[in-house]
Design an enzyme around this catalytic site. Structure first.
Site, short mmCIF file in Angstrom:
data_model
loop_
_atom_site.label_atom_id
_atom_site.label_comp_id
_atom_site.label_asym_id
_atom_site.label_seq_id
_atom_site.Cartn_x
_atom_site.Cartn_y
_atom_site.Cartn_z
CE LYS A 1 -4.76 -35.08 37.40
NZ LYS A 1 -3.74 -34.96 36.42
C1 PLP Z 1 -2.12 -35.43 36.56
C2 PLP Z 1 -1.27 -36.15 37.54
C3 PLP Z 1 -0.03 -35.64 37.96
C4 PLP Z 1 0.63 -34.49 37.29
O1 PLP Z 1 -0.04 -33.31 37.46
P1 PLP Z 1 0.55 -32.01 36.70
O2 PLP Z 1 -0.23 -30.90 37.29
O3 PLP Z 1 0.29 -32.23 35.24
O4 PLP Z 1 1.97 -31.95 37.03
C5 PLP Z 1 0.64 -36.28 38.99
N1 PLP Z 1 0.15 -37.37 39.56
C6 PLP Z 1 -1.03 -37.92 39.17
C7 PLP Z 1 -1.53 -39.14 39.86
C8 PLP Z 1 -1.75 -37.34 38.13
O5 PLP Z 1 -2.89 -37.90 37.70
#
Ligand code: PLP
Length: 410
Positions: A209
């Site tokens: 991210k």
């Molecule tokens: C990465 C992602 C998540 C999950 O995030 P985590 O921190 O791994 O729980 C949820 N929604 C979207 C759209 C994502 O890309």
């Protein structure tokens, strides 16, 4: 095979799609946290929460171990459970829908707008009317700011107000993003730009991210709600570990709710603090890469570049290109293979959630139910856009996309 325009020497090393951007500052911060003797939720988590809340302009922020945990906590704090339904988008990672199941509620999908691939407010409205006609008690809308492009929050707010729903934002991609001048995650009650009651926003710090802590997440929103989130994240205990140490340490605690184990560690928060310092520079780099891609593909008839609507600032977590399949002799999967053969790593965001076996079978969903999401899926390729890309890397991606488009032009 390639025109002179796109001719570049072949890349030697494979370009990974989205490696984390970790430097000495993060490494030193983690070492310092480990040496401090406090490795779970403690002072670094508290500091990261304060600085994060300040950064997005939120009343408060609570550090968690994932975005998914934040979404589940937000649903639980909103009192959503068995017998309730939540409207969300099929154009997302499965975690968004899974949490609705985890609290015992029913996910109801609505189609997306063809330009942004964000929830289409008109489709949300129709989905709510149809769900109510079938006896479903719709309680919330769970929009995703797809790729980092903010949703049409004003229209979603209007739908939410009309049906008395809460809005819980999946902002996994939307750091930093702006809607009508305010940061995503900065909505507080009484804000004229956020006329919603109780808006809660969940961010992801997963490895790929825009800001990473390896695994992690942050929930932002009104302080009184987030005070309860602090209890929920730690087994429902009335105090965090951060308050149980020290000279006047007490072994006594009380459980106020069957809470979760969702707390952020100080090791993760140390990374997060270092990453937060770099976020503006990371974002500037993502914006520059997006602008270069969009300019470079302007005259490439085989691809459609992502849009940025007026009044928003895109976080550019993803750069989702869409192929014009009628102008190509190959499909999307083959296009990805051809890019990989040219050493370019890509991905696809997302396989629409309603097409996954569990959602399809459990909720009786079918191909054709959400045509805008499905048509986009067939054509989508996410290009690398992480901040460590060099100018040469970006040129290599552009050359590879053009070369494949030209080699397989119809
Ligand atoms: C990465 C992602 C998540 C999950 O995030 P985590 O921190 O791994 O729980 C949820 N929604 C979207 C759209 C994502 O890309």
């Amino acid at each position: 095979m390639t025109s002179p325009r796109s001719a570049r020497p072949a890349r030697e090393a494979f370009l990974p799609f989205s490696p984390p951007s970790i430097g000495e500052a993060e490494i030193q911060a983690v070492v310092d946290a480990l040496r401090s003797g406090w490795i779970t939720t403690g002072p670094r988590t508290a500091l990261f929460e304060r600085r994060f809340a300040e950064f997005v302009g939120a009343e408060d922020a609570v550090g968690l171990n994932s975005c998914t945990a934040g979404l589940q906590t937000a649903l639980a704090l909103s009192g959503i459970g068995p017998g309730d339904a939540v409207v969300t988008t099929p154009m997302t990672f499965a975690g968004t829908a899974n949490v609705i199941e985890h609290v015992g509620a029913k996910p109801i999908f609505a189609d997306v707008s063809p330009d942004t691939l964000n929830l289409d407010p008109a489709c949300v409205h129709r989905a709510i009317e149809s769900a109510r006609a079938h006896g479903d008690r719709v309680r919330a809308i769970l929009p995703v700011h797809y790729a980092g492009h903010p949703c049409d929050l004003e229209a979603l707010d209007a739908v939410a107000a009309e049906h008395d729903l809460v809005v819980i934002e999946d902002a996994a991609h939307a750091l930093p993003a702006r809607y009508q001048g305010r940061m995503i995650g900065g909505g507080v009650p009484g804000d004229p730009l956020a006329p919603r009651n109780r808006v809660l926003t969940s961010f992801s710090f997963y490895a790929n991210k825009n800001l990473t802590t390896g695994e992690g997440g942050m929930l932002t929103g009104p302080a009184d709600v987030l005070e309860r989130a602090r209890v929920y994240r730690n087994h429902g205990l009335d105090r965090d570990a951060s308050q149980r140490g020290g000279a006047h340490a007490s072994w006594r605690y009380a459980v106020h709710a069957p809470g979760y184990k969702f707390n952020m560690t100080d090791v993760a928060a140390a990374m997060g603090l270092a990453q937060l310092d770099k976020l503006p520079a990371f974002h500037a780099r993502r914006q520059a890469t997006a602008a270069r891609y969009t300019a470079a593909f302007a005259d490439c008839g085989a691809v459609e570049t992502p849009t940025e609507r007026a009044g928003v600032k895109h976080a550019w977590h993803l750069y989702p290109l869409r192929l014009h399949l009628d102008q190509l002799t190959i499909d999307r999967d083959r296009f990805i293979d051809e890019l990989a053969a040219r050493q370019i790593g890509t991905s696809v965001h997302f396989i629409p959630v309603h097409l996954h076996p569990w959602y399809r079978d459990e909720h009786g969903l079918r191909v054709g139910d959400f045509p805008a999401a499905e048509r986009a899926f067939e054509r989508l390729i996410s290009l690398p856009i992480h901040p460590a890309l060099t100018d040469d890397d970006v040129a290599d991606v552009i050359a590879a996309v053009r070369a494949v488009a030209e080699a397989f032009a119809r």
